[in-house]
Design an enzyme around this catalytic site. Structure first.
Site, PDB file in Angstrom:
ATOM      1  N   GLY A  19       0.863  -1.352  -0.127  1.00 36.61           N
ATOM      2  CA  GLY A  19       0.042   0.080   0.092  1.00 36.61           C
ATOM      3  C   GLY A  19       0.702   1.191  -0.187  1.00 36.61           C
ATOM      4  O   GLY A  19       0.503   2.443   0.395  1.00 36.61           O
ATOM      5  N   ALA A  26      -5.134   1.356  -6.594  1.00 35.29           N
ATOM      6  CA  ALA A  26      -5.181   0.024  -6.462  1.00 35.29           C
ATOM      7  C   ALA A  26      -4.120  -0.526  -5.391  1.00 35.29           C
ATOM      8  O   ALA A  26      -4.610  -1.333  -4.697  1.00 35.29           O
ATOM      9  CB  ALA A  26      -4.719  -0.637  -7.842  1.00 35.29           C
ATOM     10  N   SER A  27      -2.954   0.300  -5.259  1.00 38.28           N
ATOM     11  CA  SER A  27      -1.953  -0.343  -4.259  1.00 38.28           C
ATOM     12  C   SER A  27      -2.577  -0.016  -2.985  1.00 38.28           C
ATOM     13  O   SER A  27      -2.448  -0.832  -2.022  1.00 38.28           O
ATOM     14  CB  SER A  27      -0.797   0.531  -4.471  1.00 38.28           C
ATOM     15  OG  SER A  27       0.164   0.433  -3.500  1.00 38.28           O
ATOM     16  N   GLU A 174       9.660  10.336 -12.125  1.00 39.05           N
ATOM     17  CA  GLU A 174       9.196   9.195 -12.242  1.00 39.05           C
ATOM     18  C   GLU A 174       9.481   8.305 -13.527  1.00 39.05           C
ATOM     19  O   GLU A 174       8.716   7.524 -14.050  1.00 39.05           O
ATOM     20  CB  GLU A 174       7.685   9.057 -11.845  1.00 39.05           C
ATOM     21  CG  GLU A 174       7.317   9.587 -10.545  1.00 39.05           C
ATOM     22  CD  GLU A 174       7.429   8.427  -9.479  1.00 39.05           C
ATOM     23  OE1 GLU A 174       6.853   7.471  -9.674  1.00 39.05           O
ATOM     24  OE2 GLU A 174       7.874   8.791  -8.335  1.00 39.05           O
ATOM     25  N   ARG A 212       3.613  13.558  -8.650  1.00 42.03           N
ATOM     26  CA  ARG A 212       4.831  12.828  -8.622  1.00 42.03           C
ATOM     27  C   ARG A 212       6.224  13.193  -9.630  1.00 42.03           C
ATOM     28  O   ARG A 212       7.156  12.843  -9.234  1.00 42.03           O
ATOM     29  CB  ARG A 212       4.676  11.128  -8.750  1.00 42.03           C
ATOM     30  CG  ARG A 212       3.798  10.648  -7.965  1.00 42.03           C
ATOM     31  CD  ARG A 212       3.965   9.163  -7.902  1.00 42.03           C
ATOM     32  NE  ARG A 212       3.126   8.219  -7.534  1.00 42.03           N
ATOM     33  CZ  ARG A 212       3.159   6.744  -7.644  1.00 42.03           C
ATOM     34  NH1 ARG A 212       4.324   6.367  -8.084  1.00 42.03           N
ATOM     35  NH2 ARG A 212       2.235   6.160  -6.975  1.00 42.03           N
ATOM     36  N   HIS A 248       0.565   8.503 -12.969  1.00 45.77           N
ATOM     37  CA  HIS A 248       1.337   8.733 -14.151  1.00 45.77           C
ATOM     38  C   HIS A 248       0.601   9.119 -15.219  1.00 45.77           C
ATOM     39  O   HIS A 248      -0.629   8.666 -15.367  1.00 45.77           O
ATOM     40  CB  HIS A 248       2.302   7.289 -14.239  1.00 45.77           C
ATOM     41  CG  HIS A 248       3.228   6.925 -13.251  1.00 45.77           C
ATOM     42  ND1 HIS A 248       3.524   5.730 -12.808  1.00 45.77           N
ATOM     43  CD2 HIS A 248       4.113   7.849 -12.302  1.00 45.77           C
ATOM     44  CE1 HIS A 248       4.571   5.970 -11.825  1.00 45.77           C
ATOM     45  NE2 HIS A 248       4.754   7.189 -11.726  1.00 45.77           N
ATOM     46  N   ASP A 250       1.169   7.556 -18.172  1.00 49.49           N
ATOM     47  CA  ASP A 250       0.707   6.497 -18.695  1.00 49.49           C
ATOM     48  C   ASP A 250      -0.610   5.501 -18.425  1.00 49.49           C
ATOM     49  O   ASP A 250      -0.871   4.822 -18.906  1.00 49.49           O
ATOM     50  CB  ASP A 250       1.931   5.526 -18.968  1.00 49.49           C
ATOM     51  CG  ASP A 250       2.409   4.773 -17.621  1.00 49.49           C
ATOM     52  OD1 ASP A 250       1.552   5.218 -16.505  1.00 49.49           O
ATOM     53  OD2 ASP A 250       3.290   4.183 -17.587  1.00 49.49           O
ATOM     54  N   CYS A 372       3.087  -0.520 -17.720  1.00 53.18           N
ATOM     55  CA  CYS A 372       4.037  -0.217 -16.665  1.00 53.18           C
ATOM     56  C   CYS A 372       5.178  -1.084 -16.397  1.00 53.18           C
ATOM     57  O   CYS A 372       6.382  -0.682 -16.009  1.00 53.18           O
ATOM     58  CB  CYS A 372       3.185  -0.227 -15.239  1.00 53.18           C
ATOM     59  SG  CYS A 372       1.946   1.128 -15.059  1.00 53.18           S
TER      60      CYS A 372
END
Length: 448
Positions: A19, A26-27, A174, A212, A248, A250, A372
């Site tokens: 997490g 999702a994390s 990143e 980020r 991100h 992407d 990713c």
């Protein structure tokens, strides 16, 4: 003529759900749930093998050793290793998660890449990302710099691997997840698009999560890579996208050669810059840029994040002048995303002919889709023969990895396993055995 190689990073045996991802829904949602490292690694190899079968040059990076025992003392834990691990679990479970992290699997964050044709000194430039937004990833840069040198071992005279940007908040970086290169079919004439979330020189719309990537970091990399200011552009992420879990670029935009697909809420006040990009692309390549903006009613922002449609890989199979999509299986299961994909394939003006749906359940549960897991590196065709062939994906390498993963990786782990001495020893042995199984890098990445 340039060819685009894909480099996927193999999932490590300590893959777990800590997490720790900043703004990664999702994390955060799967924190402390049981993970399945063997399945995660097998899914990753299967995806990379698919790309290789499509005729795209596909390479792999092997996992560095985890846990990072050398970080326990700097984190303030004393005593024997067992005592340090137990104290970390009790007092700072996120610190414990960080030293076991397998987040290096998302190679899109490994570096920003500029091909030699774009740079003033005509060298391939790579800058490993400092990844300081997330403390579990900030230790990866030096490891990935070594991986780059190992892969490009015979091409080092034509390669510049820069140090990561200084580890300061205004320069948080990143990697290629926030960079796109648009080019003609030959790859020889291209534009560079950098995407950032924070600009110190501008007023800041409120974001739910910390952006980020900073504009200052993007500009520093562009200068270091000696990119032409006339073909280099900077776009700001939309704060609504960041707040919705788009950590991100992407996750909200994708591109390949002369095709750019992005969500309507990808960029903040970006229309003027995008028109400049279109004009520059026409002048620089002699052909129009095909820009597809996906409306919010076609794919609402929450569903874009849930499906990871924009994190699909756009590829041009060998011998074809058309493209294919490699999409996460979640897109196939979501009617809205599937209808969008089918519409794109059916449109004769869109150069996408087919789609491949891949299962990446474990990676997706931690917030990482197909794109990713890979870093794109445009290189001269003649450079391919100089790359480390041991790391090039083919049926033989895939089979070696399948066998080693099946034998050495754990089926599942929980947070309690992270302080189990038997698990720790087995995880470190698994990395060594995978490396030895393909005869590459068995002496690298020793920590603690």
């Amino acid at each position: 003529m340039l060819t685009e190689i894909n480099i996927d990073a193999l999932v490590g045996p300590t893959h777990h759900f800590g997490g720790l991802g900043v703004g990664n829904l999702a994390s955060m949602a799967h924190e402390r749930q049981a993970s399945h490292p063997k399945l995660a690694a097998l899914e990753g190899v299967a995806k990379a093998a698919l790309v290789a079968r499509l005729g795209v040059p596909q390479f792999v990076w092997l996992p560095p050793l985890r846990p990072r025992f050398d970080l326990l003392t700097p984190y303030g834990f004393q005593g024997s290793l067992s005592e340090q691990l137990s104290a970390a679990q009790r007092l700072a479970p996120r610190a414990l998660s960080a030293i076991f992290s397998s987040a290096f699997m998302w190679a899109a964050n490994a570096a920003t890449v500029s091909p030699a044709v774009d740079t003033r000194d005509q060298r391939l430039h790579l800058t490993p990302a400092n990844l300081i937004s997330s403390w579990h990833r900030a230790t990866e840069a030096n490891e990935r710099a070594l991986d780059m040198e190992e892969l490009f071992q015979h091409e080092l005279p034509r390669l510049t691997v820069h140090p990561p940007l200084p580890s300061i908040i205004p320069l948080r970086d990143e990697g290629a997840a926030n960079h796109m290169r648009l080019c003609d079919p030959s790859g020889m004439r291209g534009l560079n698009l950098f995407v950032y979330g924070e600009d110190d020189a501008a007023s800041e719309p409120t974001c739910r999560f910390l952006p980020r990537q900073t504009r200052a970091a993007c500009e520093a990399i562009a200068r270091a890579h000696q990119l032409d200011p006339n073909t280099t552009f900077f776009l700001r992420q939309h704060p609504a996208a960041i707040s919705a879990g788009v950590f991100h670029n992407d996750v909200i935009a994708t591109s390949h050669q002369g095709l750019l697909i992005h969500h309507a809420l990808a960029f903040w006040e970006g229309e003027d810059v995008l028109r400049q990009v279109e004009a520059a692309f026409q002048i620089h390549t002699g052909r129009p840029l095909l820009r597809l903006e996906i409306r919010h009613d076609e794919l609402p922002l929450p569903l874009a994040v849930q499906s990871y449609f924009f994190n699909s890989q756009l590829l041009r199979p060998a011998g074809s002048d058309r493209m294919t999509l490699v999409c996460p299986a979640q897109c196939q299961a979501m009617e809205t995303a599937l209808q969008l994909i089918e519409r794109l394939i059916a449109d004769p003006h869109v150069p996408i002919d087919s789609v491949h749906f891949v299962s990446l359940q474990e990676s997706m549960a931690n917030g990482g889709g197909p794109a990713c897991l890979r870093l794109r590196v445009p290189v001269d065709v003649d450079v391919l023969s100089g790359l480390n062939s041991t790391l090039r994906m083919d049926d033989h390498l895939a089979e070696c990895l399948y066998e080693a993963i099946d034998r050495w990786y754990p089926d599942s782990i929980t947070s309690d396993d992270l302080i189990n001495p038997d698990f720790v020893a087995a995880a470190r042995r698994a990395v060594s055995e995978v490396r030895q199984s393909i005869g590459s890098g068995s002496g690298r990445g020793k920590h603690g």
